[in-house]
Design a protein around this motif. Sequence first.
Motif, PDB file in Angstrom:
ATOM      1  N   ASP A  40       0.851  -1.182   0.000  1.00 43.33           N
ATOM      2  CA  ASP A  40       0.000   0.000   0.000  1.00 43.33           C
ATOM      3  C   ASP A  40       0.893   1.240   0.000  1.00 43.33           C
ATOM      4  O   ASP A  40       1.913   1.281   0.691  1.00 43.33           O
ATOM      5  CB  ASP A  40      -0.879  -0.030   1.262  1.00 43.33           C
ATOM      6  N   GLU A  41       0.506   2.248  -0.760  1.00 48.97           N
ATOM      7  CA  GLU A  41       1.353   3.435  -0.887  1.00 48.97           C
ATOM      8  C   GLU A  41       1.599   4.113   0.464  1.00 48.97           C
ATOM      9  O   GLU A  41       2.620   4.785   0.647  1.00 48.97           O
ATOM     10  CB  GLU A  41       0.738   4.424  -1.868  1.00 48.97           C
ATOM     11  N   ARG A  42       0.710   3.923   1.420  1.00 52.29           N
ATOM     12  CA  ARG A  42       0.914   4.500   2.744  1.00 52.29           C
ATOM     13  C   ARG A  42       2.060   3.822   3.495  1.00 52.29           C
ATOM     14  O   ARG A  42       2.560   4.349   4.489  1.00 52.29           O
ATOM     15  CB  ARG A  42      -0.363   4.386   3.580  1.00 52.29           C
ATOM     16  N   PHE A  43       2.471   2.642   3.011  1.00 55.56           N
ATOM     17  CA  PHE A  43       3.468   1.853   3.723  1.00 55.56           C
ATOM     18  C   PHE A  43       4.737   1.642   2.898  1.00 55.56           C
ATOM     19  O   PHE A  43       5.481   0.683   3.127  1.00 55.56           O
ATOM     20  CB  PHE A  43       2.859   0.501   4.136  1.00 55.56           C
ATOM     21  N   GLU A  58      -6.673  -5.678   7.416  1.00 59.30           N
ATOM     22  CA  GLU A  58      -6.368  -5.518   5.983  1.00 59.30           C
ATOM     23  C   GLU A  58      -4.874  -5.719   5.745  1.00 59.30           C
ATOM     24  O   GLU A  58      -4.034  -5.140   6.447  1.00 59.30           O
ATOM     25  CB  GLU A  58      -6.776  -4.117   5.531  1.00 59.30           C
ATOM     26  N   SER A  59      -4.537  -6.528   4.748  1.00 58.38           N
ATOM     27  CA  SER A  59      -3.140  -6.711   4.383  1.00 58.38           C
ATOM     28  C   SER A  59      -2.656  -5.472   3.637  1.00 58.38           C
ATOM     29  O   SER A  59      -3.169  -5.141   2.564  1.00 58.38           O
ATOM     30  CB  SER A  59      -2.975  -7.952   3.496  1.00 58.38           C
ATOM     31  N   VAL A  60      -1.681  -4.771   4.219  1.00 58.23           N
ATOM     32  CA  VAL A  60      -1.169  -3.548   3.602  1.00 58.23           C
ATOM     33  C   VAL A  60       0.230  -3.732   3.021  1.00 58.23           C
ATOM     34  O   VAL A  60       0.680  -2.928   2.205  1.00 58.23           O
ATOM     35  CB  VAL A  60      -1.184  -2.381   4.614  1.00 58.23           C
ATOM     36  N   VAL A  61       0.922  -4.783   3.447  1.00 60.57           N
ATOM     37  CA  VAL A  61       2.245  -5.120   2.904  1.00 60.57           C
ATOM     38  C   VAL A  61       2.310  -6.630   2.763  1.00 60.57           C
ATOM     39  O   VAL A  61       1.978  -7.362   3.698  1.00 60.57           O
ATOM     40  CB  VAL A  61       3.394  -4.645   3.823  1.00 60.57           C
ATOM     41  N   ASP A  62       2.718  -7.092   1.585  1.00 58.63           N
ATOM     42  CA  ASP A  62       2.916  -8.525   1.353  1.00 58.63           C
ATOM     43  C   ASP A  62       4.020  -8.634   0.301  1.00 58.63           C
ATOM     44  O   ASP A  62       3.750  -8.668  -0.905  1.00 58.63           O
ATOM     45  CB  ASP A  62       1.626  -9.179   0.888  1.00 58.63           C
ATOM     46  N   LEU A  63       5.263  -8.664   0.783  1.00 67.39           N
ATOM     47  CA  LEU A  63       6.434  -8.604  -0.095  1.00 67.39           C
ATOM     48  C   LEU A  63       7.337  -9.812   0.117  1.00 67.39           C
ATOM     49  O   LEU A  63       7.421 -10.348   1.222  1.00 67.39           O
ATOM     50  CB  LEU A  63       7.247  -7.328   0.196  1.00 67.39           C
ATOM     51  N   ALA A  99       5.026   4.337   9.525  1.00 66.74           N
ATOM     52  CA  ALA A  99       3.967   4.471   8.519  1.00 66.74           C
ATOM     53  C   ALA A  99       2.614   4.802   9.142  1.00 66.74           C
ATOM     54  O   ALA A  99       1.786   5.464   8.514  1.00 66.74           O
ATOM     55  CB  ALA A  99       3.865   3.181   7.704  1.00 66.74           C
ATOM     56  N   VAL A 100       2.397   4.343  10.363  1.00 64.73           N
ATOM     57  CA  VAL A 100       1.110   4.638  11.024  1.00 64.73           C
ATOM     58  C   VAL A 100       1.221   5.831  11.969  1.00 64.73           C
ATOM     59  O   VAL A 100       0.279   6.146  12.706  1.00 64.73           O
ATOM     60  CB  VAL A 100       0.574   3.403  11.792  1.00 64.73           C
ATOM     61  N   GLY A 101       2.369   6.496  11.951  1.00 66.03           N
ATOM     62  CA  GLY A 101       2.538   7.722  12.723  1.00 66.03           C
ATOM     63  C   GLY A 101       2.686   7.512  14.203  1.00 66.03           C
ATOM     64  O   GLY A 101       2.273   8.359  15.005  1.00 66.03           O
TER      65      GLY A 101
END
Length: 390
Positions: free
Chosen positions: A13-16, A44-49, A387-389
């Motif tokens: 996700d661009e936020r991450f 929600e999966s926001v990173v899966d690399l 990323a989540v501040g």
Amino acid sequence: MSGLVSGVRGYCDERFMVVRDAFEENFRARDELGAAVCVVVGGESVVDLWGGWADGARSRVWERDTLVNVWSTTKGPTALCAHLLMDRGLLDPDAPVAAYWPEFAAAGKEGVRVRHLLSHRAGLAGLREPHSAEELYDWELTTSRLAATEPWWEPGTRSGYHALTYGFLIGEVIRRITGRMPGAFLREEVTGPLGVDFTIGLPEKDADRAAELVPPPAMPPAVQAARLAGLTPVALAALLNPPVGAGTANTAAWRAAEIPAANGHGTARSVAALYGIFAGHGEYGGHRVLSADAVERVREGQGSCRDLVLGAGFRHETQAGLGLWLSGPNGSYGPNPRAYGHDGFGGSCGLADPDAGIAMGYVMNRMGPDIADDPRKMALVRAVYAAVGR
């Protein structure tokens, strides 16, 4: 694959993007070979690399479904099984272990409680008699020796990391209650119904998907000798009886055995899913797995101290909850001291922060020299919270 960093694939996700940057930096600057990271926020999966190589010869690319031995990150799923039994009223954390496993009362252990097993406070960090890797693969032999042995210290008074024995202790209690080995219980009650790609041990049918573990660079002999000289008898028993490493974990015998403290095999996605049950207040994918009370019970601190096995490796004291370690002042699982998780020997990690709704799984095959807080893992943890501040 033209280069390690260009070989990183998957979704972010661009936020991450800061997490992707940290993951790529692990390849450039921290000697990553093959690895994967998955981050779940609010379900929600926001990173899966994933990226790099699945073997030391760099002949196999790390794929989306590559499995790897995650060492002690396995302890989280094993603890999850115990908490499922507590939710069902079948296991009481304050009951004597001998109430479920009568032989365990031998050698002065009649007062050891289930919570002592879960929090590394049972005094059974390792066996006193020599115990080979081949003997470790024998469930009946290992559990019978644990039942017969005396504690290294007064149970309940402080923690001493139960590196390998943890899984046999918790696992035998699970077996006595359910009639099932912990691997079967996990598969039938959790991973199978939820479609999570994680097993204790490795089925032969999945062997072709398994990454080869690569040991860390050898220490200079003088440094290695100094480290060994600094280990207490209980630390030697916990960490070197038997000695296991990458070479051991790559064998068919290790993969065929059931070692619920150390031979779980999975992807970063599956680790994030299992720790995500804790982060999701007991829910995963719309399914209720644990009660919300269980998620809080896991992080009931059992007392801060200098751990008798790992204490010298941390700046501050550490504290175990009921099955997982609290982030605490060391920040092992981010800035929230009440987040929790577990590291695996050499680098892997599962993280759960129920307050922020964050779960993370990180797996890799080139082992670092540390049992906990590997620099690659810590870089990813910092990036997630940036990323989540937080």
